[in-house]
Design an enzyme around this catalytic site. Structure first.
Site, PDB file in Angstrom:
ATOM      1  CE  LYS A 191      -2.288  -1.155   3.778  1.00  0.00           C
ATOM      2  NZ  LYS A 191      -3.163  -0.782   5.139  1.00  0.00           N
ATOM      3  CG  HIS A 215      -9.637  -8.226   3.086  1.00  0.00           C
ATOM      4  ND1 HIS A 215     -11.015  -6.805   3.576  1.00  0.00           N
ATOM      5  CD2 HIS A 215      -8.907  -7.117   3.540  1.00  0.00           C
ATOM      6  CE1 HIS A 215     -10.357  -5.739   3.614  1.00  0.00           C
ATOM      7  NE2 HIS A 215      -8.732  -6.084   4.080  1.00  0.00           N
TER       8      HIS A 215
END
Lengths: 368, 368
Positions: free
Chosen positions: A135, A251
């Site tokens: 990220k 997730h």
């Protein structure tokens, strides 16, 4: 006629909970006026049956309802439908746990690798595993691969795409996966370790399978998928596919609404434990207590229980707590979770100095 | 750099709502510590931006957050992820509405038929349509086909499988669909009407497409699917498939948790209106106010709004209120909904006499 059962928490005193439980028996099966349900097979077998009711709290009761196994058609979507489909629209009913006989569980494969299988593949016998995410979203494939290289060099075991990375033009799927897998392989050659890169394949329904196969052929070491966005059964299909044969990490995106109300929805235990394993998750990512999210320590521990308790022939799933975790949280997490945990630290790795590799080594030192 | 925006209701006063809105901007995009988000493209474009905040209620605020269009990758799962993925796990945030530019909408097809297309196909210009379900679960294919025949003879326009019928051994999919489609076709020949049979194709991920194609080849006139169980994108894929080319009706099973808390989740308007249309629903089934479920009249009206308001190039979706409706509810429903509605009555058709065909004719007389 074999049956399975579901434990519900129903708001109200025993009299009103009994009435609501009777309604659940109809609503989740025949959806028919009670006085018109045909006698015999439908009333005796197909309809839900109250197996037990216990007024164990001042404001709510614990009710167990049993259902006909054949009515699930041994399909995951229909199993989920029976246990919570229509009553998801009625407040004050919460699924607490599922009691599924082996004859049902054996129709699913569950986690392909599980805790032991994943440890074996990674060659990590005892210590907790280290997990992080590439990220922020917006970096290009080269930049993400650069991060992946440093993270792998620093001793992280599992590096996933952030779950928002899909196929954006600033980091297209195939390019990103190829570069990041290559970067991690290169770092592994240098370190002698076996870090794995896990691309995110939460994708359009007609592309998920293909992206998973592509992940495999490009050298990924696993995949992550958000079943709240793709459907649980899409994840099961990936996990059961021998052509993919990669660990699957789930997730929790878009699933929060099921657990956020204490009186309605599905328990953390059932959703992030039992249902995730039914749908084949080898690892279950969830927000740890004390981070940016709202899960309590007890709820997190119940997830671990759901991930690891005996469940017929199923392997255990690895609990992967994360979400706003920093290095300072690790010692306490180790106390709570023990060694069979995958510690997910994302942004927190960028704190404490500009040398990402050094930060990873520090993270690693905390578990060794 | 085009953007889309999402209207959220955030619990708290203006100061705390502003803080939470800032958190949403990070959480739904970069998931990174705010002080470490890279300058330039990522901070200026990729990160969410607060477009507006309005303290319009004593205990909550209306906040509009805009997001980078490219970050959706023009994929429905990732669009849903950006608008509510991680924050579904944070209480006190509710998606109220989506503002999607035509450049995004044009990447989806929306409802294939819509209200006008469905009316055209059925040859019903003005009156509300009549919808019912084959039930109870547990009947065999012959019995379900027998019911379908009577319901079609009685003047029902759309007959769907109850949403719990999938591929149970007491009424296997192919056998059931063939028999029910044949029964409805036979009734149509006798009555000169154009009733349609809609099988339920809420199925395992690897079987949905095939069941939909089978539905078409066996003479079904539409399909129903529960996107809460299959994923929204699976429904979109069915709706956009020219080889299937059938009206798609969305069932709300397993979606209740998104709307059940007034302070968290997704509004009825956005979920059952806007998102259902993005995912290609021609008709949206939802529990009517005053029935067995918990939706209020206002919430139901907001669903109609979401189904029919202007939405770029998209056709309107037919609102299909149902769930515990009886003949007595119809006049009031007509007052509230007007003519562009599909009235779904299931078990209620079996009340008021043993002659199912006569009960249907009475139902029909209420809308003519």
């Amino acid at each position: 006629m074999e049956r399975f059962s579901v434990g519900y928490r129903i708001q109200g005193d025993e009299i009103s909970a009994l009435e609501r439980a009777r309604d659940i028996c109809l609503e989740q099966t025949v959806e028919f006026p009670p006085d018109l349900v045909p006698y015999g097979f439908i009333q005796d077998v197909v309809m839900g049956q109250i197996a037990r009711i216990r007024a164990d709290r001042p404001d709510s009761c614990r009710v167990t309802v049993s259902y006909d196994l054949d009515s699930t058609a041994f399909e995951l979507p229909q199993l989920l439908n029976i246990l919570f489909g229509n009553i998801s629209m009625k407040p004050g009913i919460r699924v607490e746990n599922l009691n599924l006989p082996d004859s049902l569980l054996s129709r699913f494969k569950g986690p392909r690798f599980g805790i032991n299988g994943l440890r074996l593949r990674l060659g990590i016998k005892e210590r907790p595993l280290l997990f992080t995410a590439l990220k922020p979203m917006g970096l290009n494939s080269r930049e993400l691969a650069g991060l992946a290289y440093k993270l792998a060099r620093g001793g992280i075991d599992l590096i996933k795409d952030d779950h928002g990375l899909t196929n954006q033009k600033y980091a297209p799927y195939a390019e990103r996966v190829a570069r990041c897998a290559e970067a991690v392989a290169r770092a592994n050659q240098e370190t002698g370790q076996s870090c794995r890169y896990l691309p995110n394949i939460t994708a359009p329904a007609d592309e998920i399978g293909q992206r998973a196969l592509q992940a495999r052929s490009l050298g990924a070491g696993g995949i992550i998928v958000a079943p709240g966005l793709t459907g649980f059964d899409s994840m099961r299909l990936l996990a059961e596919n021998d052509g993919i044969d990669l660990p699957v990490f789930a997730h929790p995106a878009f699933l929060g609404s099921y657990v956020i109300s204490p009186a309605s929805g599905i328990s953390h235990f059932a959703l992030f434990g039992q249902i995730m394993r039914l749908a084949g998750a080898d690892g279950v990512i969830y927000p740890n207590y004390g981070g940016r999210f709202s899960f309590s320590q007890d709820q997190c521990i119940s997830i671990v229980e759901g991930c690891t308790m005996e469940m017929g022939p199923f392997k255990e799933a690895f609990p992967c707590p994360g979400g706003g975790m920093n290095m300072e949280n690790i010692p306490q997490m180790l106390e709570v979770y023990g060694r069979d945990v995958i510690l997910l630290v994302g942004g927190g790795l960028y704190r404490g100095g500009n040398d990402l590799e050094a930060n990873c080594r520090y993270f690693r030192s905390l578990v060794e």
